[in-house]
Design a protein around this motif. Structure first.
Motif, PDB file in Angstrom:
ATOM      1  N   GLY A 174       0.442  -1.158  -0.086  1.00  0.00           N
ATOM      2  CA  GLY A 174       0.031   0.207   0.036  1.00  0.00           C
ATOM      3  C   GLY A 174       0.921   1.546   0.148  1.00  0.00           C
ATOM      4  N   MET A 175       2.105   1.129  -0.655  1.00  0.00           N
ATOM      5  CA  MET A 175       3.106   2.471  -0.133  1.00  0.00           C
ATOM      6  C   MET A 175       3.408   2.135  -1.632  1.00  0.00           C
ATOM      7  SD  MET A 175       5.130   1.714   3.531  1.00  0.00           S
ATOM      8  CE  MET A 175       5.771  -0.152   3.169  1.00  0.00           C
ATOM      9  N   VAL A 176       4.083   3.693  -2.219  1.00  0.00           N
ATOM     10  CA  VAL A 176       4.676   4.084  -2.731  1.00  0.00           C
ATOM     11  C   VAL A 176       6.288   3.810  -3.164  1.00  0.00           C
ATOM     12  CG1 VAL A 176       5.522   6.052  -4.800  1.00  0.00           C
ATOM     13  CG2 VAL A 176       2.557   5.757  -3.748  1.00  0.00           C
ATOM     14  N   PRO A 177       6.957   3.706  -4.195  1.00  0.00           N
ATOM     15  CA  PRO A 177       8.282   3.056  -4.261  1.00  0.00           C
ATOM     16  C   PRO A 177       9.027   4.411  -4.185  1.00  0.00           C
ATOM     17  CG  PRO A 177       7.321   2.119  -5.791  1.00  0.00           C
ATOM     18  CD  PRO A 177       6.344   2.886  -5.224  1.00  0.00           C
ATOM     19  N   GLY A 178      10.440   5.044  -3.387  1.00  0.00           N
ATOM     20  CA  GLY A 178      10.972   6.165  -3.623  1.00  0.00           C
ATOM     21  C   GLY A 178      12.671   5.246  -3.594  1.00  0.00           C
ATOM     22  N   LEU A 179      13.759   6.354  -4.321  1.00  0.00           N
ATOM     23  CA  LEU A 179      14.770   5.625  -4.556  1.00  0.00           C
ATOM     24  C   LEU A 179      16.070   6.915  -3.867  1.00  0.00           C
ATOM     25  CD1 LEU A 179      14.944   4.110  -7.548  1.00  0.00           C
ATOM     26  CD2 LEU A 179      15.357   2.481  -5.341  1.00  0.00           C
ATOM     27  N   TRP A 180      16.117   6.291  -2.845  1.00  0.00           N
ATOM     28  CA  TRP A 180      18.274   7.800  -3.363  1.00  0.00           C
ATOM     29  C   TRP A 180      18.922   8.537  -4.226  1.00  0.00           C
ATOM     30  CZ3 TRP A 180      23.379   7.853  -3.530  1.00  0.00           C
ATOM     31  CH2 TRP A 180      24.143   8.585  -2.871  1.00  0.00           C
ATOM     32  N   LEU A 181      19.342   9.861  -4.585  1.00  0.00           N
ATOM     33  CA  LEU A 181      19.845   9.722  -5.763  1.00  0.00           C
ATOM     34  C   LEU A 181      20.990  10.876  -4.971  1.00  0.00           C
ATOM     35  CD1 LEU A 181      17.404  10.275  -9.009  1.00  0.00           C
ATOM     36  CD2 LEU A 181      19.362   8.511  -8.489  1.00  0.00           C
ATOM     37  N   GLU A 182      22.107  10.565  -5.766  1.00  0.00           N
ATOM     38  CA  GLU A 182      22.790  11.649  -5.767  1.00  0.00           C
ATOM     39  C   GLU A 182      22.899  12.535  -7.204  1.00  0.00           C
ATOM     40  OE1 GLU A 182      26.509  13.419  -2.949  1.00  0.00           O
ATOM     41  OE2 GLU A 182      26.017  11.313  -2.488  1.00  0.00           O
ATOM     42  N   PRO A 183      22.448  13.174  -7.229  1.00  0.00           N
ATOM     43  CA  PRO A 183      22.240  13.698  -9.108  1.00  0.00           C
ATOM     44  C   PRO A 183      23.340  14.163  -9.515  1.00  0.00           C
ATOM     45  CG  PRO A 183      20.634  14.485  -8.550  1.00  0.00           C
ATOM     46  CD  PRO A 183      21.288  13.811  -7.387  1.00  0.00           C
ATOM     47  N   GLU A 184      23.855  15.240  -8.720  1.00  0.00           N
ATOM     48  CA  GLU A 184      24.845  16.027  -9.201  1.00  0.00           C
ATOM     49  C   GLU A 184      26.876  15.416  -9.277  1.00  0.00           C
ATOM     50  OE1 GLU A 184      24.101  20.325  -7.813  1.00  0.00           O
ATOM     51  OE2 GLU A 184      21.879  18.772  -6.660  1.00  0.00           O
ATOM     52  N   VAL A 185      26.721  14.510  -8.736  1.00  0.00           N
ATOM     53  CA  VAL A 185      28.010  14.128  -8.666  1.00  0.00           C
ATOM     54  C   VAL A 185      28.670  12.348  -9.226  1.00  0.00           C
ATOM     55  CG1 VAL A 185      28.673  14.973  -6.516  1.00  0.00           C
ATOM     56  CG2 VAL A 185      27.847  12.706  -6.379  1.00  0.00           C
ATOM     57  N   VAL A 186      29.625  12.857  -9.731  1.00  0.00           N
ATOM     58  CA  VAL A 186      29.917  11.306 -10.318  1.00  0.00           C
ATOM     59  C   VAL A 186      31.582  10.951  -9.727  1.00  0.00           C
ATOM     60  CG1 VAL A 186      31.544  10.031 -12.892  1.00  0.00           C
ATOM     61  CG2 VAL A 186      29.377  11.394 -12.480  1.00  0.00           C
ATOM     62  N   GLY A 187      31.220   9.194  -9.164  1.00  0.00           N
ATOM     63  CA  GLY A 187      32.252   8.752  -8.633  1.00  0.00           C
ATOM     64  C   GLY A 187      33.286   8.541  -9.258  1.00  0.00           C
ATOM     65  N   VAL A 188      35.087   8.909  -8.857  1.00  0.00           N
ATOM     66  CA  VAL A 188      35.785   8.866  -9.721  1.00  0.00           C
ATOM     67  C   VAL A 188      35.971   7.259 -10.396  1.00  0.00           C
ATOM     68  CG1 VAL A 188      36.970  10.703  -8.256  1.00  0.00           C
ATOM     69  CG2 VAL A 188      37.301   8.669  -7.837  1.00  0.00           C
ATOM     70  N   ARG A 189      35.197   6.643  -9.251  1.00  0.00           N
ATOM     71  CA  ARG A 189      35.402   4.944 -10.151  1.00  0.00           C
ATOM     72  C   ARG A 189      34.504   5.112 -10.931  1.00  0.00           C
ATOM     73  NH1 ARG A 189      35.021   1.039  -7.626  1.00  0.00           N
ATOM     74  NH2 ARG A 189      33.707   1.725  -5.859  1.00  0.00           N
ATOM     75  N   SER A 190      33.491   5.585 -11.649  1.00  0.00           N
ATOM     76  CA  SER A 190      32.657   5.324 -12.025  1.00  0.00           C
ATOM     77  C   SER A 190      32.691   5.640 -13.415  1.00  0.00           C
ATOM     78  CB  SER A 190      31.163   6.710 -11.410  1.00  0.00           C
ATOM     79  OG  SER A 190      30.620   6.377 -12.871  1.00  0.00           O
ATOM     80  N   PRO A 191      31.832   4.002 -14.165  1.00  0.00           N
ATOM     81  CA  PRO A 191      32.677   4.568 -15.711  1.00  0.00           C
ATOM     82  C   PRO A 191      32.239   5.409 -16.454  1.00  0.00           C
ATOM     83  CG  PRO A 191      31.376   2.643 -14.787  1.00  0.00           C
ATOM     84  CD  PRO A 191      30.889   3.312 -13.454  1.00  0.00           C
ATOM     85  N   LEU A 192      31.292   6.277 -15.741  1.00  0.00           N
ATOM     86  CA  LEU A 192      30.217   7.408 -16.322  1.00  0.00           C
ATOM     87  C   LEU A 192      31.465   8.427 -16.470  1.00  0.00           C
ATOM     88  CD1 LEU A 192      28.201   8.583 -17.638  1.00  0.00           C
ATOM     89  CD2 LEU A 192      27.845  10.190 -15.279  1.00  0.00           C
ATOM     90  N   ALA A 193      33.024   8.164 -15.297  1.00  0.00           N
ATOM     91  CA  ALA A 193      33.582  10.225 -15.286  1.00  0.00           C
ATOM     92  C   ALA A 193      34.490   9.450 -16.394  1.00  0.00           C
ATOM     93  CB  ALA A 193      34.291   9.275 -14.086  1.00  0.00           C
TER      94      ALA A 193
END
Length: 707
Positions: free
Chosen positions: A389-408
């Motif tokens: 009976g609940m709405v799902p939610g997620l945590w995001l930190e959209p303004e950063v990219v980790g130095v080990r992320s492929p996106l970097a």
């Protein structure tokens, strides 16, 4: 509001006066002289005010009088009024004042939006370069007011200021302006009638708008009027209090509100011929007494919010619970327990995208972990959330990219904030430049994918690092680059909400390091802290109400099965002091413990309609950090709730000045040891057993109050 038609210089008298608000002894008026700059005039002030409405510091023009402030500027003193107009729409009356400086060629417009029938306004300044050459701006005021609390002397005036730190937010302090570290008497007329050169300043740097100081405060006379203020910016800002002389050689207190400046934030802006610049918005609210001024500012903040929705009960798995280590096995029991407790939204916090190792410096792609959700993936968990009976939610930190992320490596260097061609890196993260189209495209795709594929209806947007002065890429200065970035961030949020108007979005930045009404005018709730110690949270929760409207002030309540009944009630009371934000290992609780939690959630739900119109008050004043007895209240039209926390170990008692009416305990354990008595409508006497303990008191008003 006086005046309803556009007015030009040809139709003005020698000193046109436009009343912005008048109520009893409290007045704010706009003075528009023929031979002096426009200015604001407050209660009791006569003649042409000494302090102009607008101050502009620019290279080659500087200050008219030597000082280290951003007032008494040469351009500010040279401005002359061209005219003004007045328009009304949607409960606001907007006054625009047009001025120009013949020397620099600047054309200046002041925008003053006044809440109709109220004593508050929002203001900002726009400037256009109509001169023959580019002009380098160093500071432009959003609003400057002389005598913000009328004719009170400086030595009769106090400043209420909020100090902030991670897990130590909302530490409010009253300071006498004429104290040893403040605006002492200098006998200015004896010094060739010069203004003072210094100021009392509050300065916040980087993108944590509340990382050092709350972006709001109150100026108050010891007896009489008070003026609450706030800077509505998700970045760097400055508030200053200084002293100037008027024509009668009297000291005039001046409040100046600014976004970024050259001296404080490495901000300069080259304004080319024909180009314009607009400052960040600010607001002020006036009343008699600091609590009443904050109540007026609370009402003003509500009027600033876009499409506000009734608050819902959110369960978040992080605080003192999973702490960034969610898995299917850990989440499913929590989901069932949160649903039974009455939660309406369930947010999976940090870690849901991590396949092992340190997720801190690998963030950026925002794809669900396979190892954490091996059987049915993340979809199995979000389906369970909906089934409960609940709405799902997620945590995001959209303004950063980790130095080990492929996106970097995938994104170009231009997609990141930089200094001297080098990416800014903080705590293992690069910071994205939201002015870059690839960044916005990536973040939009992330949000759209999570909403469409998983039915996410809630995002907790976090922000745990800050870039310092800013970026000098494609900017006139680091501060200019940061201001552009801050505004691009707001534009991105506006785009998300336009595409997904049903989303509920939490504003978080290491707790409450970015609690400002640039963001909170758009978003639904504000985490008030990351504080994990329930005994340290009460002054944070009580103080949050001075800077955030009650229905947005999300205080964590994290009851645990290892707690006593009194400890469970204590942390639930903290949540109930504003907007209840629930966590805790509810699935391991006894039925009796679960009932205590459900009772607190039930009270929050029953009070929702009152919460969204309530105003805060503090029966014992704003608390110090170590104060053992803390109290804060929410005053509604027919009923008030008051949370009282006792952090001492021995029994105690106190008197509370509460609204007239019958008082009882609205929330506490079944075997209550508190004694609450009242004779008539006098003070409420509260006797508290040995602590720590807390309760929510309810006052049923004798008569309906206007709030």
């Amino acid at each position: 509001m006086q005046g309803s038609q556009p007015t030009t210089a040809n139709h003005r008298s020698a000193a046109t006066r436009v009343a912005l608000w008048t109520r009893g002894e409290n007045e704010l008026a706009l003075v528009l002289p023929d031979d002096a700059p426009a200015a604001l005039s407050t209660t009791g002030a006569a003649g042409t005010p000494a302090q102009p409405l607008v101050e502009i510091l620019a290279v080659g023009h500087g200050r008219a009088n030597a000082n280290t402030r951003n007032t008494a500027t040469a351009i500010g003193a040279r401005l002359r009024v061209l005219g003004h107009d007045v328009t009304s729409s949607d409960g606001w009356t907007t006054v625009r004042v047009f001025q120009s400086d013949a020397v620099s060629g600047l054309h200046v417009t002041s925008h003053l939006r006044v809440r109709e029938g109220a004593r508050s306004l929002q203001a900002w300044t726009s400037v256009r370069n109509d001169g023959p050459a580019p002009l380098v701006l160093q500071a432009v005021s959003s609003l400057v007011i002389g005598r913000p609390v009328g004719m009170a002397r400086v030595d009769e005036t106090l400043s209420l200021e909020g100090h902030s730190e991670w897990v130590g937010e909302n530490r409010w302090t009253f300071s006498g302006l004429a104290g040893q570290d403040g605006l002492v008497t200098l006998d200015l007329p004896a010094h060739q009638h010069q203004d003072a050169r210094g100021a009392r300043t509050l300065v916040s740097t980087g993108s944590w708008s509340s990382g050092r100081y709350n972006p709001s405060g109150v100026i108050l006379a010891e007896v009489g009027p008070a003026l609450a203020w706030q800077v509505e910016h998700n970045g760097a800002w400055r508030a200053e209090l200084g002293v100037r002389l008027d024509s009668s050689d009297s000291d005039v207190l001046v409040l100046g509100l600014f976004g970024p400046t050259d001296d404080d934030h490495a901000w300069t802006r080259v304004l080319g011929v024909g180009e314009s610049f607009e400052t960040v918005p600010v607001s002020v609210a006036a009343s008699d007494g600091w609590q009443e001024a904050l109540a007026e500012l609370t009402r003003h903040r509500r009027a600033l919010r876009r499409d506000p929705r009734p608050p819902v009960i959110v369960f978040n798995d992080y605080m003192n619970t999973l702490m960034g280590d969610p898995t299917t096995a850990k989440l499913l029991p929590l989901v069932d327990a949160a649903g039974r407790a009455g939660a309406e939204y369930f947010c999976i916090d940090a870690g849901w995208y991590d396949d092992g190792g340190d997720w801190w410096d690998s963030v950026g792609l925002w794809e669900p972990s396979v190892s954490r959700f091996p059987d049915g993936g993340l979809r199995r968990v979000v389906d369970a959330i909906r089934a409960a009976g609940m709405v799902p939610g997620l945590w995001l930190e959209p303004e950063v990219v980790g130095v080990r992320s492929p996106l970097a490596q995938a994104l170009p260097d231009a997609a990141f904030l930089q200094r001297h061609g080098v990416r800014i890196t903080e705590h293992g993260r690069h910071l994205l430049d939201l002015r870059h189209r690839d960044v916005v495209k990536h973040l939009d795709e992330v949000v759209d994918r999570l909403v469409e594929d998983f039915g996410v209806g809630y995002f907790k947007l976090d922000y745990n690092v800050t870039p310092g002065a800013g970026t000098d890429r494609d900017a006139d200065s680091p501060g200019d680059g940061l201001l552009q970035q801050n505004r691009a961030h707001l534009d991105w949020i506006d785009g998300v909400l336009a595409r997904h108007p049903g989303l509920v979005i939490e504003n978080c930045a290491s707790g409450a390091m970015r609690a400002d009404y640039a963001l909170l005018s758009r978003l639904d709730l504000q985490s008030t802290s990351d504080q994990q110690n329930p005994l340290l949270y009460p002054p944070i929760a009580a103080g949050a109400l001075a800077g955030i409207v009650p229905e947005q002030a999300a205080n964590w309540a994290y009851p645990q099965p290892g707690m006593t009944d009194e400890e469970i009630v204590f942390t639930l009371c903290t949540g109930l002091a504003g907007r209840l934000y629930l966590s805790g290992k509810l699935h391991d609780m006894t039925p009796e413990q679960a009932a205590l939690v459900a009772d607190g959630v039930g009270l929050a739900k029953r009070w929702t309609s009152r919460l969204v119109e309530s105003v805060p008050f503090w029966p014992l004043g704003l608390p110090t950090w170590t104060e053992p007895l803390v109290a804060s209240g929410l005053r509604g039209a027919d009923e008030s709730l008051v949370v009282v926390w006792w952090r001492g170990t021995e029994a105690t008692e106190t008197n509370l000045d509460l609204p007239a009416g019958e008082v009882d305990i609205a929330y506490g354990p079944p075997d209550d040891g508190w004694h609450v008595t009242r004779n008539g409508d006098g003070p409420v006497r509260v006797r508290i057993p040995a602590g720590p303990q807390a309760r929510v008191l309810r006052v049923r008003h004798t008569s309906k109050e206007s709030i």
